[in-house]
Scaffold this motif. Structure first.
Motif, PDB file in Angstrom:
ATOM      1  N   ARG A   4      17.394   4.367  38.804  1.00  0.00           N
ATOM      2  CA  ARG A   4      16.094   4.965  39.121  1.00  0.00           C
ATOM      3  C   ARG A   4      15.884   4.963  40.626  1.00  0.00           C
ATOM      4  O   ARG A   4      16.152   3.958  41.286  1.00  0.00           O
ATOM      5  N   ASP A   5      15.348   6.043  41.150  1.00  0.00           N
ATOM      6  CA  ASP A   5      14.944   6.127  42.568  1.00  0.00           C
ATOM      7  C   ASP A   5      16.053   5.691  43.522  1.00  0.00           C
ATOM      8  O   ASP A   5      15.798   4.996  44.507  1.00  0.00           O
ATOM      9  N   GLY A   6      17.291   6.051  43.207  1.00  0.00           N
ATOM     10  CA  GLY A   6      18.411   5.692  44.076  1.00  0.00           C
ATOM     11  C   GLY A   6      18.825   4.237  43.956  1.00  0.00           C
ATOM     12  O   GLY A   6      19.591   3.742  44.773  1.00  0.00           O
ATOM     13  N   GLN A   7      18.311   3.549  42.924  1.00  0.00           N
ATOM     14  CA  GLN A   7      18.620   2.129  42.752  1.00  0.00           C
ATOM     15  C   GLN A   7      19.136   1.851  41.343  1.00  0.00           C
ATOM     16  O   GLN A   7      18.877   2.594  40.411  1.00  0.00           O
ATOM     17  N   PHE A   8      19.865   0.735  41.242  1.00  0.00           N
ATOM     18  CA  PHE A   8      20.482   0.281  39.999  1.00  0.00           C
ATOM     19  C   PHE A   8      19.846  -1.049  39.628  1.00  0.00           C
ATOM     20  O   PHE A   8      19.586  -1.892  40.490  1.00  0.00           O
ATOM     21  N   LEU A   9      19.608  -1.257  38.335  1.00  0.00           N
ATOM     22  CA  LEU A   9      19.069  -2.525  37.859  1.00  0.00           C
ATOM     23  C   LEU A   9      19.760  -2.914  36.566  1.00  0.00           C
ATOM     24  O   LEU A   9      19.865  -2.111  35.636  1.00  0.00           O
ATOM     25  N   SER A  10      20.245  -4.158  36.530  1.00  0.00           N
ATOM     26  CA  SER A  10      20.788  -4.754  35.312  1.00  0.00           C
ATOM     27  C   SER A  10      19.749  -5.759  34.824  1.00  0.00           C
ATOM     28  O   SER A  10      19.395  -6.690  35.557  1.00  0.00           O
ATOM     29  N   LEU A  11      19.256  -5.585  33.598  1.00  0.00           N
ATOM     30  CA  LEU A  11      18.234  -6.501  33.091  1.00  0.00           C
ATOM     31  C   LEU A  11      18.753  -7.920  32.931  1.00  0.00           C
ATOM     32  O   LEU A  11      18.041  -8.885  33.193  1.00  0.00           O
ATOM     33  N   GLU A  12      20.002  -8.057  32.508  1.00  0.00           N
ATOM     34  CA  GLU A  12      20.577  -9.406  32.335  1.00  0.00           C
ATOM     35  C   GLU A  12      20.607 -10.145  33.668  1.00  0.00           C
ATOM     36  O   GLU A  12      20.266 -11.326  33.753  1.00  0.00           O
ATOM     37  N   CYS A  13      20.996  -9.463  34.720  1.00  0.00           N
ATOM     38  CA  CYS A  13      21.072 -10.103  36.038  1.00  0.00           C
ATOM     39  C   CYS A  13      19.686 -10.370  36.598  1.00  0.00           C
ATOM     40  O   CYS A  13      19.465 -11.373  37.282  1.00  0.00           O
ATOM     41  N   GLU A  14      18.764  -9.488  36.298  1.00  0.00           N
ATOM     42  CA  GLU A  14      17.386  -9.721  36.716  1.00  0.00           C
ATOM     43  C   GLU A  14      16.837 -10.980  36.031  1.00  0.00           C
ATOM     44  O   GLU A  14      16.188 -11.810  36.659  1.00  0.00           O
ATOM     45  N   ASP A  15      17.136 -11.135  34.740  1.00  0.00           N
ATOM     46  CA  ASP A  15      16.666 -12.305  34.000  1.00  0.00           C
ATOM     47  C   ASP A  15      17.315 -13.604  34.479  1.00  0.00           C
ATOM     48  O   ASP A  15      16.658 -14.631  34.594  1.00  0.00           O
ATOM     49  N   ARG A  16      18.615 -13.575  34.739  1.00  0.00           N
ATOM     50  CA  ARG A  16      19.350 -14.802  35.084  1.00  0.00           C
ATOM     51  C   ARG A  16      19.095 -15.290  36.501  1.00  0.00           C
ATOM     52  O   ARG A  16      19.079 -16.491  36.745  1.00  0.00           O
ATOM     53  N   CYS A  17      18.971 -14.382  37.458  1.00  0.00           N
ATOM     54  CA  CYS A  17      18.851 -14.824  38.849  1.00  0.00           C
ATOM     55  C   CYS A  17      17.838 -14.002  39.634  1.00  0.00           C
ATOM     56  O   CYS A  17      17.829 -14.024  40.847  1.00  0.00           O
ATOM     57  N   ASN A  18      17.018 -13.247  38.937  1.00  0.00           N
ATOM     58  CA  ASN A  18      16.002 -12.456  39.609  1.00  0.00           C
ATOM     59  C   ASN A  18      16.601 -11.433  40.578  1.00  0.00           C
ATOM     60  O   ASN A  18      16.035 -11.149  41.627  1.00  0.00           O
ATOM     61  N   TYR A  19      17.797 -10.910  40.242  1.00  0.00           N
ATOM     62  CA  TYR A  19      18.403  -9.864  41.072  1.00  0.00           C
ATOM     63  C   TYR A  19      17.475  -8.651  41.071  1.00  0.00           C
ATOM     64  O   TYR A  19      17.134  -8.146  40.003  1.00  0.00           O
ATOM     65  N   PRO A  20      17.087  -8.170  42.233  1.00  0.00           N
ATOM     66  CA  PRO A  20      16.227  -6.982  42.271  1.00  0.00           C
ATOM     67  C   PRO A  20      17.052  -5.709  42.103  1.00  0.00           C
ATOM     68  O   PRO A  20      18.280  -5.731  42.184  1.00  0.00           O
ATOM     69  N   ALA A  21      16.364  -4.590  41.904  1.00  0.00           N
ATOM     70  CA  ALA A  21      17.047  -3.294  41.893  1.00  0.00           C
ATOM     71  C   ALA A  21      17.695  -3.114  43.267  1.00  0.00           C
ATOM     72  O   ALA A  21      17.125  -3.482  44.290  1.00  0.00           O
ATOM     73  N   SER A  22      18.910  -2.565  43.282  1.00  0.00           N
ATOM     74  CA  SER A  22      19.671  -2.409  44.524  1.00  0.00           C
ATOM     75  C   SER A  22      20.186  -0.982  44.641  1.00  0.00           C
ATOM     76  O   SER A  22      20.493  -0.342  43.637  1.00  0.00           O
ATOM     77  N   ALA A  23      20.295  -0.516  45.871  1.00  0.00           N
ATOM     78  CA  ALA A  23      20.792   0.840  46.112  1.00  0.00           C
ATOM     79  C   ALA A  23      22.201   0.984  45.574  1.00  0.00           C
ATOM     80  O   ALA A  23      22.995   0.050  45.621  1.00  0.00           O
ATOM     81  N   TYR A  24      22.495   2.161  45.045  1.00  0.00           N
ATOM     82  CA  TYR A  24      23.843   2.420  44.548  1.00  0.00           C
ATOM     83  C   TYR A  24      24.475   3.553  45.336  1.00  0.00           C
ATOM     84  O   TYR A  24      23.793   4.399  45.895  1.00  0.00           O
ATOM     85  N   TYR A  25      25.801   3.547  45.365  1.00  0.00           N
ATOM     86  CA  TYR A  25      26.578   4.625  45.957  1.00  0.00           C
ATOM     87  C   TYR A  25      27.320   5.281  44.807  1.00  0.00           C
ATOM     88  O   TYR A  25      27.920   4.592  43.982  1.00  0.00           O
ATOM     89  N   ALA A  26      27.264   6.600  44.729  1.00  0.00           N
ATOM     90  CA  ALA A  26      27.964   7.317  43.660  1.00  0.00           C
ATOM     91  C   ALA A  26      28.703   8.504  44.243  1.00  0.00           C
ATOM     92  O   ALA A  26      28.281   9.087  45.240  1.00  0.00           O
ATOM     93  N   ARG A  27      29.816   8.832  43.601  1.00  0.00           N
ATOM     94  CA  ARG A  27      30.552  10.040  43.979  1.00  0.00           C
ATOM     95  C   ARG A  27      31.104  10.679  42.715  1.00  0.00           C
ATOM     96  O   ARG A  27      31.375  10.003  41.714  1.00  0.00           O
ATOM     97  N   ALA A  28      31.252  11.988  42.804  1.00  0.00           N
ATOM     98  CA  ALA A  28      31.760  12.741  41.658  1.00  0.00           C
ATOM     99  C   ALA A  28      33.252  12.514  41.509  1.00  0.00           C
ATOM    100  O   ALA A  28      33.989  12.445  42.492  1.00  0.00           O
ATOM    101  N   ILE A  29      33.674  12.368  40.264  1.00  0.00           N
ATOM    102  CA  ILE A  29      35.097  12.308  39.917  1.00  0.00           C
ATOM    103  C   ILE A  29      35.306  13.325  38.798  1.00  0.00           C
ATOM    104  O   ILE A  29      34.337  13.886  38.274  1.00  0.00           O
TER     105      ILE A  29
END
Length: 163
Positions: free
Chosen positions: A72-97
């Motif tokens: 969402r909004d240029g960011q990635f979020l894993s719920l499991e990681c958010e629950d375990r260590c409060n990892y926030p949504a983080s920017a992602y880099y993507a490219r077409a393959i």
């Protein structure tokens, strides 16, 4: 020689400070060096809107942890990681393959000296890849590699997927 050493040190500091000032002021008039502030306010990414239900497991081992991933909004979020260590949504880099996209995300835990680096591929409705979790300790770094696989889901399916 005793007088020469402090003189050289002072001269080196003056050169460093002068270079920093020059670097900061020389790009002020060049619009190409200025960021697009509108784009920085809210990110936009090619994977935005995708949601996946996934299974995580140590690389090469059985057993799975149910997870949900959101782009969402240029960011990635894993719920499991958010629950375990409060990892926030983080920017992602993507490219077409061929047939889809590759993505990379580096997420930092705000409460521990830990990072998670996600590397994955999305082909059709399927996602797969690895995540490397690293935790820095006093004298060493502990790392674990996990594998994940999953498929697209609605937000309601993702909410029901996790226990």
């Amino acid at each position: 020689m005793r007088i020469l050493v402090p003189f050289i040190q002072v001269f080196a500091v003056v050169i460093l400070i002068g270079g920093a000032v020059l670097a900061l002021t020389s790009s002020a008039g060049n619009s190409l060096d200025q960021p697009n502030l509108a784009a920085l306010e809210k990110g936009v990414g090619v994977l935005d809107g995708l949601t996946f239900t996934t299974n995580l497991a140590p690389q090469g081992k059985s057993g799975a942890i149910r997870d949900a991933m959101f782009f969402r909004d240029g960011q990635f979020l894993s719920l499991e990681c958010e629950d375990r260590c409060n990892y926030p949504a983080s920017a992602y880099y993507a490219r077409a393959i061929e047939g889809g996209h590759e993505f990379v995300v580096e997420a930092w835990c705000p409460t521990k000296d830990a990072t998670m680096v996600w590397r994955g591929q999305i082909v059709g409705d399927e996602v797969s890849g690895t995540v490397t979790w690293s935790m820095r300790r006093f004298y060493w770094t502990v790392s674990t590699v996990l594998e994940f696989t999953g498929s697209t889901a609605t937000e309601q399916e993702a909410a029901a997927w996790r226990p």
